[in-house]
Write an enzyme that holds these catalytic residues in place. Structure first.
Site, PDB file in Angstrom:
ATOM      1  N   TYR A  26     -11.364  -0.269 -25.049  1.00  0.00           N
ATOM      2  CA  TYR A  26     -10.667   0.858 -25.669  1.00  0.00           C
ATOM      3  C   TYR A  26     -11.482   1.457 -26.815  1.00  0.00           C
ATOM      4  O   TYR A  26     -11.648   2.677 -26.901  1.00  0.00           O
ATOM      5  CB  TYR A  26      -9.276   0.422 -26.162  1.00  0.00           C
ATOM      6  N   SER A 108      -4.937   8.342 -38.418  1.00  0.00           N
ATOM      7  CA  SER A 108      -4.396   8.742 -37.111  1.00  0.00           C
ATOM      8  C   SER A 108      -2.880   8.621 -37.083  1.00  0.00           C
ATOM      9  O   SER A 108      -2.308   7.704 -37.684  1.00  0.00           O
ATOM     10  CB  SER A 108      -4.997   7.836 -36.028  1.00  0.00           C
ATOM     11  N   GLN A 130      -3.915  12.997 -39.481  1.00  0.00           N
ATOM     12  CA  GLN A 130      -4.150  13.573 -38.146  1.00  0.00           C
ATOM     13  C   GLN A 130      -2.833  13.608 -37.395  1.00  0.00           C
ATOM     14  O   GLN A 130      -2.147  12.593 -37.277  1.00  0.00           O
ATOM     15  CB  GLN A 130      -5.180  12.726 -37.385  1.00  0.00           C
ATOM     16  N   TYR A 132      -0.586  14.295 -33.964  1.00  0.00           N
ATOM     17  CA  TYR A 132      -0.304  14.582 -32.568  1.00  0.00           C
ATOM     18  C   TYR A 132       1.105  15.153 -32.536  1.00  0.00           C
ATOM     19  O   TYR A 132       2.009  14.610 -33.192  1.00  0.00           O
ATOM     20  CB  TYR A 132      -0.339  13.304 -31.719  1.00  0.00           C
ATOM     21  N   THR A 158      -4.861  17.583 -33.813  1.00  0.00           N
ATOM     22  CA  THR A 158      -5.743  17.306 -32.667  1.00  0.00           C
ATOM     23  C   THR A 158      -5.238  18.066 -31.452  1.00  0.00           C
ATOM     24  O   THR A 158      -4.097  17.871 -31.020  1.00  0.00           O
ATOM     25  CB  THR A 158      -5.808  15.791 -32.398  1.00  0.00           C
ATOM     26  N   ARG A 167      -9.626   7.080 -18.568  1.00  0.00           N
ATOM     27  CA  ARG A 167     -10.566   6.092 -19.120  1.00  0.00           C
ATOM     28  C   ARG A 167     -10.613   4.874 -18.204  1.00  0.00           C
ATOM     29  O   ARG A 167      -9.702   4.050 -18.194  1.00  0.00           O
ATOM     30  CB  ARG A 167     -10.139   5.735 -20.540  1.00  0.00           C
ATOM     31  N   LYS A 232      -8.640  20.159 -34.735  1.00  0.00           N
ATOM     32  CA  LYS A 232      -9.652  19.198 -34.270  1.00  0.00           C
ATOM     33  C   LYS A 232      -9.729  19.157 -32.735  1.00  0.00           C
ATOM     34  O   LYS A 232      -8.695  19.044 -32.064  1.00  0.00           O
ATOM     35  CB  LYS A 232      -9.320  17.795 -34.793  1.00  0.00           C
ATOM     36  N   HIS A 256     -13.705  14.228 -29.097  1.00  0.00           N
ATOM     37  CA  HIS A 256     -12.868  13.027 -29.146  1.00  0.00           C
ATOM     38  C   HIS A 256     -13.679  11.773 -28.798  1.00  0.00           C
ATOM     39  O   HIS A 256     -13.202  10.854 -28.138  1.00  0.00           O
ATOM     40  CB  HIS A 256     -11.692  13.186 -28.170  1.00  0.00           C
ATOM     41  N   ARG A 259     -14.020  10.893 -25.056  1.00  0.00           N
ATOM     42  CA  ARG A 259     -12.897  10.157 -24.474  1.00  0.00           C
ATOM     43  C   ARG A 259     -11.937  11.071 -23.730  1.00  0.00           C
ATOM     44  O   ARG A 259     -10.951  10.612 -23.162  1.00  0.00           O
ATOM     45  CB  ARG A 259     -12.154   9.406 -25.580  1.00  0.00           C
ATOM     46  N   ASP A 287     -17.617  15.737 -35.635  1.00  0.00           N
ATOM     47  CA  ASP A 287     -17.789  14.291 -35.432  1.00  0.00           C
ATOM     48  C   ASP A 287     -18.311  14.040 -34.024  1.00  0.00           C
ATOM     49  O   ASP A 287     -18.592  14.973 -33.285  1.00  0.00           O
ATOM     50  CB  ASP A 287     -16.516  13.485 -35.750  1.00  0.00           C
ATOM     51  N   GLY A 289     -20.741  10.712 -32.261  1.00  0.00           N
ATOM     52  CA  GLY A 289     -22.121  10.282 -32.039  1.00  0.00           C
ATOM     53  C   GLY A 289     -22.955  10.106 -33.291  1.00  0.00           C
ATOM     54  O   GLY A 289     -24.146   9.846 -33.198  1.00  0.00           O
ATOM     55  N   ARG A 291     -24.555   8.117 -35.788  1.00  0.00           N
ATOM     56  CA  ARG A 291     -24.845   6.686 -35.902  1.00  0.00           C
ATOM     57  C   ARG A 291     -25.869   6.393 -36.988  1.00  0.00           C
ATOM     58  O   ARG A 291     -26.120   5.244 -37.318  1.00  0.00           O
ATOM     59  CB  ARG A 291     -25.368   6.136 -34.561  1.00  0.00           C
TER      60      ARG A 291
HETATM   61  C1  LIG Z   1     -10.887   3.874 -30.589  1.00  0.00           C
HETATM   62  C2  LIG Z   1     -10.749   5.320 -30.902  1.00  0.00           C
HETATM   63  C3  LIG Z   1      -9.488   5.837 -31.143  1.00  0.00           C
HETATM   64  C4  LIG Z   1      -9.347   7.190 -31.465  1.00  0.00           C
HETATM   65  N1  LIG Z   1      -8.110   7.661 -31.799  1.00  0.00           N
HETATM   66  C5  LIG Z   1      -7.979   8.958 -32.175  1.00  0.00           C
HETATM   67  C6  LIG Z   1      -6.728   9.445 -32.635  1.00  0.00           C
HETATM   68  O1  LIG Z   1      -5.752   8.720 -32.722  1.00  0.00           O
HETATM   69  N2  LIG Z   1      -6.657  10.754 -32.967  1.00  0.00           N
HETATM   70  C7  LIG Z   1      -7.736  11.590 -32.895  1.00  0.00           C
HETATM   71  O2  LIG Z   1      -7.624  12.784 -33.213  1.00  0.00           O
HETATM   72  N3  LIG Z   1      -8.930  11.143 -32.489  1.00  0.00           N
HETATM   73  C8  LIG Z   1      -9.077   9.851 -32.149  1.00  0.00           C
HETATM   74  N4  LIG Z   1     -10.309   9.375 -31.774  1.00  0.00           N
HETATM   75  C9  LIG Z   1     -11.462  10.289 -31.773  1.00  0.00           C
HETATM   76  C10 LIG Z   1     -12.153  10.273 -33.137  1.00  0.00           C
HETATM   77  O3  LIG Z   1     -11.369  10.890 -34.120  1.00  0.00           O
HETATM   78  C11 LIG Z   1     -13.466  11.023 -33.135  1.00  0.00           C
HETATM   79  O4  LIG Z   1     -13.272  12.342 -32.658  1.00  0.00           O
HETATM   80  C12 LIG Z   1     -14.608  10.393 -32.381  1.00  0.00           C
HETATM   81  O5  LIG Z   1     -14.365   9.077 -32.007  1.00  0.00           O
HETATM   82  C13 LIG Z   1     -15.808  10.446 -33.298  1.00  0.00           C
HETATM   83  O6  LIG Z   1     -16.889   9.970 -32.672  1.00  0.00           O
HETATM   84  P1  LIG Z   1     -17.594   8.565 -33.001  1.00  0.00           P
HETATM   85  O7  LIG Z   1     -16.627   7.509 -32.625  1.00  0.00           O
HETATM   86  O8  LIG Z   1     -18.762   8.674 -32.109  1.00  0.00           O
HETATM   87  O9  LIG Z   1     -17.959   8.534 -34.459  1.00  0.00           O
HETATM   88  C14 LIG Z   1     -10.482   8.031 -31.484  1.00  0.00           C
HETATM   89  C15 LIG Z   1     -11.746   7.483 -31.239  1.00  0.00           C
HETATM   90  C16 LIG Z   1     -11.896   6.143 -30.971  1.00  0.00           C
HETATM   91  C17 LIG Z   1     -13.272   5.597 -30.743  1.00  0.00           C
END
Ligand SMILES: Cc1cc2nc3c(=O)[nH]c(=O)nc-3n(C[C@H](O)[C@H](O)[C@H](O)COP(=O)(O)O)c2cc1C
Length: 365
Positions: A26, A108, A130, A132, A158, A167, A232, A256, A259, A287, A289, A291
């Site tokens: 996840y 979140s 954030q 939803y 978002t 996924r 977002k 995202h 994802r 956001d 990537g 790192r």
């Molecule tokens: C495990 C996980 C859970 C996430 N949950 C949310 C969320 O609840 N709400 C949201 O807007 N984005 C969510 N995201 C997306 C992140 O806000 C973000 O856009 C993205 O992961 C940033 O990239 P990075 O993980 O490469 O730094 C999630 C990302 C991950 C990895």
């Protein structure tokens, strides 16, 4: 050999060897074949930073004002669901880690700690919430009012999740929130995820999230809150234009974390056209990537006002709770500082577009 962790990759490797498979899947996984996930960071590597010399780089300062709040640096923490699967202190620990550096923390909707708990645990951190939008409007309004009351400074809406991305890893692992945890912002009833054959989280989202949202709903949101609204999940200049025209306060370029829609562009690829379209009108954030500190530098050079990151914080939390999150965040900040110095920048407004060049320019020589 030393066990010192010196890069985000080191922390990720630790998490890969430690976390239960469904949690790792996840946290680490993306949509479908994970193409977008894989290019998010690779796209940064196609950009080269041109160093500049002899510019006196003593006393560097990265502070800036964002949505009316002074913050110490242009790197913050993205909203990310369910931090307690990484460490029992969950989002309270991550929010405190952001506070240590004077950075923005975005909580979140799907956090394990409630928004009030996080506000209490990290009173000095600048926090955004954030959102939803749920089918149940009353529940959505109540979330917004609670966030306002608890001192959150902006709403990050978002918009890339009318349905959940497909996924494969979550489906294979029958991923669901472990039964000892809950979604902190909701009653037991709205916190439950079914144990289905497939992703319990996808079932949850499909059941409760509003998949009928349209741009008019942003106007509805503007009517019910005074908080700045940041949109977002934007990947096109066309959507950025609509958001800016509706009077949104920020456009957040995000896929995202790869994802949602697989094969959508890397955010650093989408950024320039969005900055050209609305950068003079509203803040543009990015956001996905990031790192290394150099990735943050590149995004700023191409016009982002701030960048955010999610996964690296999860790896830090997994390693050692708040301290681990601080350490991994500290690595990226240090690398950013280093890139500033080696490009001759003492202040953020000295980072210029010309300092970043696409690799294709060199192949033409
Ligand atoms: C495990 C996980 C859970 C996430 N949950 C949310 C969320 O609840 N709400 C949201 O807007 N984005 C969510 N995201 C997306 C992140 O806000 C973000 O856009 C993205 O992961 C940033 O990239 P990075 O993980 O490469 O730094 C999630 C990302 C991950 C990895």
């Amino acid at each position: 050999m030393s066990n010192k962790l010196t890069s985000v990759k080191d922390y990720e490797n630790y998490a890969v060897n430690t976390l239960p498979k469904p949690v790792l899947g996840y946290y680490q996984g993306g949509a479908c074949e994970e193409f977008t996930l894989s290019i998010n960071n690779r796209a940064f590597n196609k950009l080269r930073i041109i160093p500049r010399m002899l510019r006196n780089v003593q006393n560097r300062d990265y502070s800036l004002t964002v949505q009316g709040n002074k913050v110490r640096l242009p790197i913050g923490i993205s909203p990310c669901a369910m931090h307690k699967m990484a460490h029992e202190d969950g989002e309270c620990a991550s929010a405190r880690a952001a506070g240590k550096y004077g950075a923005i923390f975005i909580l979140s909707t799907l956090s394990n700690c409630s928004l009030e708990e996080v506000a209490h645990a990290a009173p000095d951190t600048v926090k955004w919430f954030q959102l939803y939008v749920y089918k149940d409007r009353a529940m959505t309004i109540s979330l917004i009012q609670r966030a306002e009351k608890a001192g959150y400074k902006a709403l990050v809406l978002t918009v890339d999740t009318p349905v959940f991305g497909i996924r494969y890893r979550d489906i294979k692992n029958n991923f669901s929130l472990p039964s000892h945890l809950k979604l902190g912002n909701f009653s037991e009833e709205n916190s439950k995820m079914s144990k289905t054959d497939g992703s319990g989280l996808t079932d949850y989202v499909m059941k409760l999230f509003n998949d009928q949202l349209v741009w008019d709903d942003v106007l509805w949101l503007k009517r019910i809150t005074k908080l700045p609204i940041i949109i977002k999940g934007i990947l096109s200049a066309a959507d950025a234009r609509i958001a800016a025209d509706l009077g949104c306060n920020g456009v957040f370029v995000s896929n995202h974390g790869g994802r949602q829609l697989d094969t959508s562009p890397a955010t650093i690829e989408a950024l320039p056209s969005i900055v050209r379209e609305v950068g003079h009108q509203v803040d543009v954030y990015l956001d996905c990537g990031i790192r290394q500190g150099t990735d943050a530098f590149k995004a700023l050079a191409l016009g982002a006002k701030m960048v955010f990151l999610a996964q690296p914080i999860l790896w830090g939390l997994t390693y050692n709770g708040q301290k681990g999150a601080e350490d991994v965040f500290g690595l990226i900040i240090n690398e950013f500082d280093n890139a500033m110095a080696l490009t001759g920048c003492r202040k953020l407004d000295q980072i210029k577009k010309e300092m970043v060049v696409h690799e294709s320019v060199f192949s033409k020589l």
